[in-house]
Scaffold this motif. Structure first.
Motif, PDB file in Angstrom:
ATOM      1  N   GLY A 343      81.172  12.537   6.875  1.00  0.00           N
ATOM      2  CA  GLY A 343      81.348  11.096   6.727  1.00  0.00           C
ATOM      3  C   GLY A 343      80.037  10.339   6.819  1.00  0.00           C
ATOM      4  N   GLN A 344      79.168  10.774   7.734  1.00  0.00           N
ATOM      5  CA  GLN A 344      77.865  10.115   7.866  1.00  0.00           C
ATOM      6  C   GLN A 344      77.002  10.361   6.629  1.00  0.00           C
ATOM      7  OE1 GLN A 344      76.827  11.991  11.632  1.00  0.00           O
ATOM      8  NE2 GLN A 344      76.896  10.011  12.666  1.00  0.00           N
ATOM      9  N   ARG A 345      77.067  11.578   6.085  1.00  0.00           N
ATOM     10  CA  ARG A 345      76.299  11.864   4.869  1.00  0.00           C
ATOM     11  C   ARG A 345      76.796  11.013   3.700  1.00  0.00           C
ATOM     12  NH1 ARG A 345      76.128  17.499   6.796  1.00  0.00           N
ATOM     13  NH2 ARG A 345      78.080  17.971   5.725  1.00  0.00           N
ATOM     14  N   GLN A 346      78.116  10.793   3.635  1.00  0.00           N
ATOM     15  CA  GLN A 346      78.620   9.951   2.564  1.00  0.00           C
ATOM     16  C   GLN A 346      78.148   8.510   2.743  1.00  0.00           C
ATOM     17  OE1 GLN A 346      79.157  10.304  -0.389  1.00  0.00           O
ATOM     18  NE2 GLN A 346      81.279  10.979  -0.648  1.00  0.00           N
ATOM     19  N   ARG A 347      78.028   8.053   3.975  1.00  0.00           N
ATOM     20  CA  ARG A 347      77.493   6.712   4.237  1.00  0.00           C
ATOM     21  C   ARG A 347      76.039   6.620   3.775  1.00  0.00           C
ATOM     22  NH1 ARG A 347      80.342   3.435   8.077  1.00  0.00           N
ATOM     23  NH2 ARG A 347      82.259   4.455   8.763  1.00  0.00           N
ATOM     24  N   ILE A 348      75.279   7.696   3.956  1.00  0.00           N
ATOM     25  CA  ILE A 348      73.895   7.722   3.477  1.00  0.00           C
ATOM     26  C   ILE A 348      73.875   7.607   1.951  1.00  0.00           C
ATOM     27  CG2 ILE A 348      71.814   9.146   3.289  1.00  0.00           C
ATOM     28  CD1 ILE A 348      72.634  10.359   6.041  1.00  0.00           C
ATOM     29  N   GLY A 349      74.797   8.335   1.294  1.00  0.00           N
ATOM     30  CA  GLY A 349      74.894   8.245  -0.167  1.00  0.00           C
ATOM     31  C   GLY A 349      75.248   6.847  -0.631  1.00  0.00           C
ATOM     32  N   ILE A 350      76.104   6.170   0.119  1.00  0.00           N
ATOM     33  CA  ILE A 350      76.485   4.794  -0.214  1.00  0.00           C
ATOM     34  C   ILE A 350      75.302   3.856  -0.017  1.00  0.00           C
ATOM     35  CG2 ILE A 350      77.971   2.857   0.445  1.00  0.00           C
ATOM     36  CD1 ILE A 350      80.120   4.939   1.153  1.00  0.00           C
ATOM     37  N   ALA A 351      74.552   4.057   1.066  1.00  0.00           N
ATOM     38  CA  ALA A 351      73.362   3.229   1.318  1.00  0.00           C
ATOM     39  C   ALA A 351      72.364   3.364   0.171  1.00  0.00           C
ATOM     40  CB  ALA A 351      72.716   3.636   2.640  1.00  0.00           C
ATOM     41  N   ARG A 352      72.200   4.580  -0.314  1.00  0.00           N
ATOM     42  CA  ARG A 352      71.306   4.807  -1.458  1.00  0.00           C
ATOM     43  C   ARG A 352      71.839   4.099  -2.700  1.00  0.00           C
ATOM     44  NH1 ARG A 352      67.991   9.202  -3.733  1.00  0.00           N
ATOM     45  NH2 ARG A 352      68.421   9.330  -5.959  1.00  0.00           N
ATOM     46  N   ALA A 353      73.161   4.135  -2.900  1.00  0.00           N
ATOM     47  CA  ALA A 353      73.763   3.542  -4.097  1.00  0.00           C
ATOM     48  C   ALA A 353      73.620   2.025  -4.119  1.00  0.00           C
ATOM     49  CB  ALA A 353      75.234   3.940  -4.201  1.00  0.00           C
ATOM     50  N   ILE A 354      73.657   1.369  -2.941  1.00  0.00           N
ATOM     51  CA  ILE A 354      73.577  -0.098  -2.909  1.00  0.00           C
ATOM     52  C   ILE A 354      72.161  -0.605  -2.678  1.00  0.00           C
ATOM     53  CG2 ILE A 354      75.943  -0.260  -2.035  1.00  0.00           C
ATOM     54  CD1 ILE A 354      74.775  -0.956   0.715  1.00  0.00           C
ATOM     55  N   ALA A 355      71.190   0.306  -2.602  1.00  0.00           N
ATOM     56  CA  ALA A 355      69.807  -0.084  -2.268  1.00  0.00           C
ATOM     57  C   ALA A 355      69.249  -1.120  -3.230  1.00  0.00           C
ATOM     58  CB  ALA A 355      68.910   1.157  -2.232  1.00  0.00           C
ATOM     59  N   LEU A 356      69.553  -0.986  -4.517  1.00  0.00           N
ATOM     60  CA  LEU A 356      69.007  -1.885  -5.535  1.00  0.00           C
ATOM     61  C   LEU A 356      69.928  -3.071  -5.819  1.00  0.00           C
ATOM     62  CD1 LEU A 356      67.683   0.838  -7.989  1.00  0.00           C
ATOM     63  CD2 LEU A 356      66.290  -0.700  -6.591  1.00  0.00           C
ATOM     64  N   GLU A 357      70.962  -3.226  -4.971  1.00  0.00           N
ATOM     65  CA  GLU A 357      71.948  -4.301  -5.160  1.00  0.00           C
ATOM     66  C   GLU A 357      72.515  -4.277  -6.583  1.00  0.00           C
ATOM     67  OE1 GLU A 357      70.171  -7.973  -4.017  1.00  0.00           O
ATOM     68  OE2 GLU A 357      69.941  -7.372  -1.921  1.00  0.00           O
ATOM     69  N   PRO A 358      73.131  -3.163  -6.969  1.00  0.00           N
ATOM     70  CA  PRO A 358      73.644  -3.030  -8.340  1.00  0.00           C
ATOM     71  C   PRO A 358      74.881  -3.887  -8.553  1.00  0.00           C
ATOM     72  CG  PRO A 358      74.358  -1.185  -7.037  1.00  0.00           C
ATOM     73  CD  PRO A 358      73.449  -1.987  -6.147  1.00  0.00           C
ATOM     74  N   ALA A 359      75.226  -4.069  -9.811  1.00  0.00           N
ATOM     75  CA  ALA A 359      76.457  -4.785 -10.151  1.00  0.00           C
ATOM     76  C   ALA A 359      77.631  -3.819 -10.229  1.00  0.00           C
ATOM     77  CB  ALA A 359      76.293  -5.511 -11.482  1.00  0.00           C
ATOM     78  N   PHE A 360      77.340  -2.538 -10.541  1.00  0.00           N
ATOM     79  CA  PHE A 360      78.404  -1.564 -10.800  1.00  0.00           C
ATOM     80  C   PHE A 360      78.127  -0.254 -10.082  1.00  0.00           C
ATOM     81  CE2 PHE A 360      79.895   2.044 -13.385  1.00  0.00           C
ATOM     82  CZ  PHE A 360      81.264   1.774 -13.412  1.00  0.00           C
ATOM     83  N   ILE A 361      79.175   0.329  -9.470  1.00  0.00           N
ATOM     84  CA  ILE A 361      79.061   1.634  -8.816  1.00  0.00           C
ATOM     85  C   ILE A 361      80.191   2.535  -9.296  1.00  0.00           C
ATOM     86  CG2 ILE A 361      79.276   2.879  -6.624  1.00  0.00           C
ATOM     87  CD1 ILE A 361      77.756   0.690  -5.264  1.00  0.00           C
ATOM     88  N   LEU A 362      79.812   3.735  -9.730  1.00  0.00           N
ATOM     89  CA  LEU A 362      80.776   4.768 -10.084  1.00  0.00           C
ATOM     90  C   LEU A 362      80.987   5.661  -8.868  1.00  0.00           C
ATOM     91  CD1 LEU A 362      82.420   6.668 -11.940  1.00  0.00           C
ATOM     92  CD2 LEU A 362      80.250   7.701 -12.651  1.00  0.00           C
ATOM     93  N   ALA A 363      82.200   5.693  -8.341  1.00  0.00           N
ATOM     94  CA  ALA A 363      82.552   6.553  -7.210  1.00  0.00           C
ATOM     95  C   ALA A 363      83.422   7.690  -7.735  1.00  0.00           C
ATOM     96  CB  ALA A 363      83.288   5.760  -6.133  1.00  0.00           C
ATOM     97  N   ASP A 364      82.815   8.859  -7.942  1.00  0.00           N
ATOM     98  CA  ASP A 364      83.512   9.992  -8.543  1.00  0.00           C
ATOM     99  C   ASP A 364      83.967  10.945  -7.451  1.00  0.00           C
ATOM    100  OD1 ASP A 364      84.542  11.924 -10.160  1.00  0.00           O
ATOM    101  OD2 ASP A 364      82.688  12.374 -11.229  1.00  0.00           O
ATOM    102  N   GLU A 365      85.264  10.908  -7.118  1.00  0.00           N
ATOM    103  CA  GLU A 365      85.839  11.736  -6.050  1.00  0.00           C
ATOM    104  C   GLU A 365      85.051  11.559  -4.749  1.00  0.00           C
ATOM    105  OE1 GLU A 365      88.576  13.217  -6.294  1.00  0.00           O
ATOM    106  OE2 GLU A 365      88.925  13.873  -8.342  1.00  0.00           O
TER     107      GLU A 365
END
Length: 506
Positions: A343-365
């Motif tokens: 769960g913590q590793r997935q939070r790290i992945g999410i932090a990386r995904a929102i780092a650039l303040e994107p408009a769109f995120i693909l969450a694949d499984e």
């Protein structure tokens, strides 16, 4: 088919006990239902015992006679399945059951999740192992280990089991009425796919003609700004390929992928690289998607270093902000991925995904590999970040409960085609396509009283190299006619805000 082959190997010596460790974790709901029914039939036919290991409470409710709940290497509760689900005695068991995103869970309420994380087995707490995360913990719980004792025909390891058993009944949440449902009002379109196809050439033997694998075939739909669009379907239906087309990780064979008014298929490499700042991805495997040699700071700061100019101090400050945003301690920045839970590793992945303040995120499984409590934490986090940052999600999963809970609208794919698009609640209450109805019926329910004695959909999904003529679902559809076998239905408006590709919608 591979899982059936493994079951055959396990049965070859006529065992008295079959140990089944997470047998359906990687399978979609229809194949999962077939495997579970097969196990039940084999158990009765061969007079065999089964030890089922799973984190899916719906599967446990469906197939188990008794359940043992474990935590940090210890048994906390044992009981027959009906009693455990009706009235869990241990706070941990209650927390697990409350964390499940069921089909009757109100989308406007936050999923319950057990606070904190499971302790390291090399540094276990004193007393009751669960006490750091338990809201009922007392000084006795912190100092003395509770024994596993018999309590009302079940075994419980809790100092306060008797008093807690009177208040641990799981409350059922009523399904919202049509008047209470939140209907998504389309605003500006963020993503639009127009007649998109992705075909792969498949070479056969020498001198034979090259065949074509139709992973995605002539799909059109749009995703609105600020919404969560769920995408479901069996393995091999083309969900992940479609998601990768949106990010241009796969180039289209035909059609257009339009993001914020820009046709991504016509952009140069440099323009596409710049545009990708606004499109990020959360991967299924929270460990495999992180470089094990890098620190958390290096992992999260990589997109910042790639697309923007930051000083070292600014990078450290931004990484600290992102870790805080996803509920992690900024002091973790110097650690490596192997030092964290899933769960913590997935939070790290999410932090990386929102780092650039994107408009769109693909969450694949993005939550399929997590247990129910951690899954609830991640789903709550995704919804919270969406509200704060105005994110738009494409959420791909085979866990229908989670998809229904997090999505505003849902698309159903089958063999490269989109067969239905509908607001989430309407899709589950009144599915219009026979395939959608079969998927929902195949979904295991965390209720021992709802055990199934049948499989809602027979057979395997056909090969995308040689798809059936007409409606591609007709080979497995109980309502198929000659028209279905000859003519392929188009995705057309069905009711307000709904679309279906079926000659005879339900």
């Amino acid at each position: 088919m591979l899982q059936r082959a493994m079951i055959a190997m396990a049965l070859s010596c006529n065992p008295e006990l079959l140990i089944v460790d997470e047998p359906t974790t990687a399978l979609d709901v229809t194949i999962q239902a077939q495997i579970l029914l097969l196990l039940q039939e084999l158990k009765e036919e061969l007079d065999m015992s089964i030890l089922l290991i799973t984190h899916d409470l719906g599967i446990a409710a469906e197939i188990a006679d008794r359940i043992v709940v474990m935590y940090a290497g210890k048994v906390l509760e044992q009981a027959d399945t009906a009693s455990l689900f009706e009235a869990p005695f241990h706070p941990y068991t209650k927390g697990l059951l409350q964390s499940v995103a069921t089909l009757d869970r109100n989308q406007d309420t936050e999923l319950y999740s057990i606070k904190g994380t499971i302790p390291s087995l090399t540094n276990l707490p004193s007393g009751c192992l669960f006490h750091p995360r338990c809201s009922h913990a007392t000084e006795l719980c912190k100092t003395d280990v509770p024994p596993l004792i018999d309590n009302n025909n079940r075994e419980v390891a809790c100092w306060h089991a008797e008093e807690l058993s009177k208040e641990t009944h799981i409350k059922k949440i009523d399904l919202p009425t049509a008047a209470e449902q939140t209907i998504v009002t389309p605003t500006d379109t963020l993503f639009e796919l127009a007649n998109v196809s992705k075909h792969y050439p498949v070479k056969g033997p020498i001198f034979s003609r090259t065949r074509v694998l139709r992973a995605v075939d002539n799909i059109s739909f749009s995703i609105q700004k600020g919404e969560t669009f769920g995408l479901v379907g069996e393995s091999g239906s083309g969900k992940s390929t479609l998601g990768r087309i949106l990010l241009q990780l796969e180039l289209v064979t035909a059609g257009k992928a339009i993001f914020n008014g820009q046709d991504l298929t016509s952009l140069s490499a440099s323009r596409l690289r710049s545009t990708r700042q606004n499109m990020q991805m959360i991967f299924q495997d929270p460990y495999g998607s992180l470089d094990p040699r890098w620190t958390v700071e290096q992992i999260i700061s990589e997109p910042l270093r790639t697309h923007q100019k930051y000083t070292k101090t600014q990078l450290q400050q931004r990484v600290a902000e992102l870790l805080t945003a996803v509920g992690l301690d900024p002091a973790y920045a110097s650690r490596h991925p192997h030092e964290f839970s899933g769960g913590q590793r997935q939070r790290i992945g999410i932090a990386r995904a929102i780092a650039l303040e994107p408009a769109f995120i693909l969450a694949d499984e993005a939550v399929s590999a997590l247990d129910v409590s951690v899954q609830a934490q991640i789903v709550n986090l995704l919804k919270e970040l969406q509200k704060k940052l105005g994110l738009t999600y494409l959420f791909i999963a085979h866990g229908l409960n989670v998809v229904r809970y997090i999505s505003d609208r849902i698309g159903v794919m089958y063999l490269g085609n989109m067969v239905e698009i509908s607001p989430s609640e309407e899709l589950f209450q009144n599915p219009a396509h026979p395939y959608t109805k079969a998927l929902i019926a195949s979904n295991p329910k965390p209720d021992p009283k709802a055990k199934r004695s049948y499989v809602s959909i027979e057979g395997e999904i056909p090969s995308p190299i040689n798809p059936p003529s007409g409606c591609r679902f007709h080979t497995r559809c109980p309502f198929a006619t000659d028209t279905c076998r000859k003519e392929q239905p188009n995705l057309v408006p069905y009711k307000e805000n709904r679309y279906v590709a079926c000659h005879y919608p339900l």
